[in-house]
Design an enzyme around this catalytic site. Structure first.
Site, PDB file in Angstrom:
ATOM      1  N   HIS A  90      -7.599  -5.426  -0.066  1.00  0.00           N
ATOM      2  CA  HIS A  90      -6.474  -4.678   0.501  1.00  0.00           C
ATOM      3  C   HIS A  90      -6.287  -5.130   1.958  1.00  0.00           C
ATOM      4  O   HIS A  90      -6.787  -4.487   2.882  1.00  0.00           O
ATOM      5  CB  HIS A  90      -6.819  -3.192   0.440  1.00  0.00           C
ATOM      6  CG  HIS A  90      -5.646  -2.280   0.283  1.00  0.00           C
ATOM      7  ND1 HIS A  90      -4.877  -2.227  -0.855  1.00  0.00           N
ATOM      8  CD2 HIS A  90      -5.114  -1.361   1.133  1.00  0.00           C
ATOM      9  CE1 HIS A  90      -3.936  -1.307  -0.719  1.00  0.00           C
ATOM     10  NE2 HIS A  90      -4.057  -0.773   0.487  1.00  0.00           N
ATOM     11  N   GLU A 119      -8.176  -1.791  -3.056  1.00  0.00           N
ATOM     12  CA  GLU A 119      -7.456  -2.701  -3.949  1.00  0.00           C
ATOM     13  C   GLU A 119      -7.785  -2.408  -5.410  1.00  0.00           C
ATOM     14  O   GLU A 119      -6.916  -2.545  -6.291  1.00  0.00           O
ATOM     15  CB  GLU A 119      -7.773  -4.154  -3.609  1.00  0.00           C
ATOM     16  CG  GLU A 119      -6.773  -5.149  -4.182  1.00  0.00           C
ATOM     17  CD  GLU A 119      -5.382  -4.988  -3.609  1.00  0.00           C
ATOM     18  OE1 GLU A 119      -4.421  -5.533  -4.202  1.00  0.00           O
ATOM     19  OE2 GLU A 119      -5.224  -4.325  -2.561  1.00  0.00           O
ATOM     20  N   TRP A 147      -3.796  -7.853   4.908  1.00  0.00           N
ATOM     21  CA  TRP A 147      -2.508  -8.473   5.211  1.00  0.00           C
ATOM     22  C   TRP A 147      -2.322  -9.886   4.671  1.00  0.00           C
ATOM     23  O   TRP A 147      -1.215 -10.218   4.231  1.00  0.00           O
ATOM     24  CB  TRP A 147      -2.271  -8.458   6.729  1.00  0.00           C
ATOM     25  CG  TRP A 147      -1.625  -7.174   7.160  1.00  0.00           C
ATOM     26  CD1 TRP A 147      -2.199  -6.149   7.834  1.00  0.00           C
ATOM     27  CD2 TRP A 147      -0.275  -6.776   6.913  1.00  0.00           C
ATOM     28  NE1 TRP A 147      -1.304  -5.125   8.019  1.00  0.00           N
ATOM     29  CE2 TRP A 147      -0.099  -5.492   7.475  1.00  0.00           C
ATOM     30  CE3 TRP A 147       0.807  -7.367   6.281  1.00  0.00           C
ATOM     31  CZ2 TRP A 147       1.100  -4.799   7.415  1.00  0.00           C
ATOM     32  CZ3 TRP A 147       2.017  -6.685   6.225  1.00  0.00           C
ATOM     33  CH2 TRP A 147       2.151  -5.414   6.782  1.00  0.00           C
ATOM     34  N   SER A 198       0.841  -1.193   0.000  1.00  0.00           N
ATOM     35  CA  SER A 198       0.000   0.000   0.000  1.00  0.00           C
ATOM     36  C   SER A 198       0.884   1.253   0.000  1.00  0.00           C
ATOM     37  O   SER A 198       1.661   1.462  -0.925  1.00  0.00           O
ATOM     38  CB  SER A 198      -0.954  -0.045   1.192  1.00  0.00           C
ATOM     39  OG  SER A 198      -1.940   0.942   1.100  1.00  0.00           O
TER      40      SER A 198
END
Length: 599
Positions: free
Chosen positions: A305, A274, A307, A164
């Protein structure tokens, strides 16, 4: 999500941007000072680096290369892992929310994890904002590298990966600093930051993530600073750098929770972000193609978007990163045998081996994912890991003062602490005190008093040399032990220690303690020192009486049991001499002659 959708058409159009500001060459600076070092394991360490540019200590964690212990003279490439917009101040998301620690355990690079920098884009801001003076580009590219190379065995071969915000920064840091990085990777980065609508989207995101103002970062959207930090505008500066770019599609993927609507994830914000990443990444990659700059590109058919996808990309991109950094991408072939193999088999927490056996002073060792096993004919084979392993590394391991382990780590009877013994001392750990080494005369005296079950409790700091006089001191929960060759080892505690500290410790006329604290009448206490004594009682507080005429006169009057009682002041000057006050009188000394005055 609405903001993201409104921006789709302008982003997809790939509107051109003007030329960026001239990239600034890397300038090597003297390494900043390291304020604090905390070992977290035997190959993970936190540094608090006092950044001259930011004017504050910045935490950086290192995951040291696989062969760090086995090859003490070797240097290793560096891989920076940059965090996202909501970077926390305690730990990088790569270790908190992703599996960087385990994944890189068998990789021969030193991973550098800057901690903090929420909404910073890892850039140099035009002005302070929201309590922060962000100068991350200067710190990462100019201040930190000399420190890593001079103190942490790093080479000048570097790569940058980020997710990001960090993916955006990875690209523009590599472009703006020629020669700094051989490899740059963006996972879900925003790679066209000046395209119509993007400055406003970034401003919105920064306000949401910590209340930051993008104008303090790069000025208004018309400022050349925005262009100077736009990966799209800087694309031609990336020639010769190995590039990896990935993004999902925003659709529900294998790591998402479906909402019940086909293709729609419960992570609605992550879907929109995303999608923006995908569009900006596509525009960026298209420009790379026009410039004939190669890149490894992975557009995933799904994924939001979040982890789990960035953890996945970290693993997928490793072969690409390893080739760029010049290291073997695979795991080293190794096996554990003999006494070390037997010890490893009995300690399953060690996990798989990382290295073969290697020689060290007095014996051999072998590294495993969870720690190390040491062997010598005199000490046998013993494993060291966890927090004790971190403390052992902080004490320079087998090359330090402790020597080799002589037993395995074991719990202590109080159920609170753990202990491991070594040739020349012991390491003690509790959750409250951390891991501390105790050795030599201080260990002997502490042991005589009952170790952690005695009055001192656990050690809370390492032994240090007293700065101006030959000796040592080590802090414990209930007061420090002082050592001097002439006076031996003695503990000072409580309010008497407070008085000792107020007077300057061993540097004052009191000198080193010469005996343990003793009880007196009416719940009083006293401690003897080279130059005098400190007395305390609940009604008189703590005061020092210097050896000499005042002490002799007070002794002759019966000390605290006599007519004067306890001291209620320190000695102070009067015309022609000195005076000290007591509960029921005072003593003066003029021309060497003491006089006792009762009230």
């Amino acid at each position: 999500m609405l903001l993201a959708a409104a921006m789709v058409l302008p982003l997809a159009a790939g509107l051109p941007v003007s030329a960026p500001a001239t990239a600034q060459p890397t300038v090597a600076l003297a390494p900043p000072l390291v304020e604090k070092v905390v070992w977290l394991t035997d190959r993970r360490v936190s540094l608090w680096v006092n950044s001259p540019s930011m004017g504050s200590p910045i935490q950086v964690q290192l995951l040291l290369a696989r062969d760090w212990n086995a090859r003490p003279d070797a240097r290793f490439p560096v891989l920076l892992l940059l965090d996202g917009l909501r970077a926390a101040n305690d730990e990088s998301g790569w270790t908190k929310d992703a599996g960087a620690v385990d994944f890189f355990a068998d990789k021969n690079v030193t991973v550098v994890l800057p901690v903090g920098g929420q909404s910073s884009f890892y850039s140099d801001w035009l002005e302070p904002n929201n309590g922060h003076n962000y100068k991350w580009e200067t710190f990462l590219t100019k201040e930190l590298p000399p420190l890593l190379e001079s103190k942490w065995r790093a080479t000048e071969v570097r790569g940058i990966e980020g997710l990001s915000m960090g993916g955006t920064a990875a690209m523009f840091l590599a472009a703006r600093n020629p020669g700094f990085a051989k490899y740059a990777a963006s996972y879900s980065g925003f790679l066209t930051t000046t395209t119509l609508g993007m400055p406003q989207a970034i401003q919105f995101a920064m306000r949401d993530a910590g209340g930051f103002d993008s104008a303090a970062m790069w000025g208004p959207p018309t400022s050349s600073e925005w262009e100077g930090h736009d990966p799209y505008a800087l694309a031609d500066k990336l020639k010769g750098i190995s590039l990896y770019i990935s993004s999902g599609s925003g659709a529900t993927g294998p790591y998402d929770h479906a909402s019940g609507i086909p293709g729609l994830s419960t992570n609605v914000a992550g879907m929109g972000l995303e999608l923006l990443s995908r569009l900006t990444s596509q525009n960026f990659v298209t420009k790379l193609g026009k410039l004939a700059i190669p890149a490894q590109v992975n557009y995933r058919p799904s994924g939001t978007h979040s982890w789990p996808y960035w953890d996945f990309e970290m693993r997928q991109s490793w072969t690409h990163a390893a080739a760029a950094l010049g290291v073997d991408p695979g795991k080293l072939a190794c096996a554990a045998g003999g006494a070390i193999g037997a010890a490893a088999a009995g300690n399953g927490w060690l996990g798989e081996c990382l290295t073969g056996e290697y020689q060290l002073a007095g014996g051999v060792a072998q590294d495993f994912k969870g720690g190390r096993v040491f062997f010598s004919p005199d000490t046998g084979a013993h494993s060291v890991g966890g927090m004790i392993g971190a403390g052992y590394q902080a004490a320079m391991g087998p090359a330090g003062l402790l020597g080799l382990p002589t037993d395995d780590e074991r719990p202590l009877p109080d159920g609170r602490g753990r202990l491991q013994t070594f040739q020349n001392g012991s390491l003690y750990w509790t959750p409250q005190t951390g891991v501390q080494a105790v050795r030599g005369a201080i260990l002997e005296e502490w042991g005589r008093q009952g170790y952690e079950r005695g009055p001192a409790g656990y050690p809370i700091a390492p032994e240090i040399q007293t700065p101006n006089k030959a000796g040592a001191v080590q802090a414990f929960e209930n007061g420090p032990f002082y050592y001097n060759e002439k006076t031996g080892v003695h503990r000072v505690q409580g309010l008497i220690f407070g008085k000792y500290a107020q007077m300057g410790y061993e540097n004052s006329w009191l000198g080193f303690p010469v005996a343990e604290e003793e009880p007196l009448k009416d719940l009083g206490r006293f401690s003897r020192f080279e130059g005098g004594n400190v007395y305390w009682s609940p009604v008189s507080a703590a005061w020092a009486v210097q050896n000499g005429s005042v002490m002799d006169a007070w002794r002759d009057a019966g000390y605290e049991n006599g007519k004067l009682g306890y001291p209620i002041s320190d000695q102070f000057p009067i015309p022609g001499g000195v005076q000290q006050n007591f509960q029921a009188g005072f003593i003066t000394v003029r021309d060497g002659t003491p006089e006792v005055h009762s009230l």
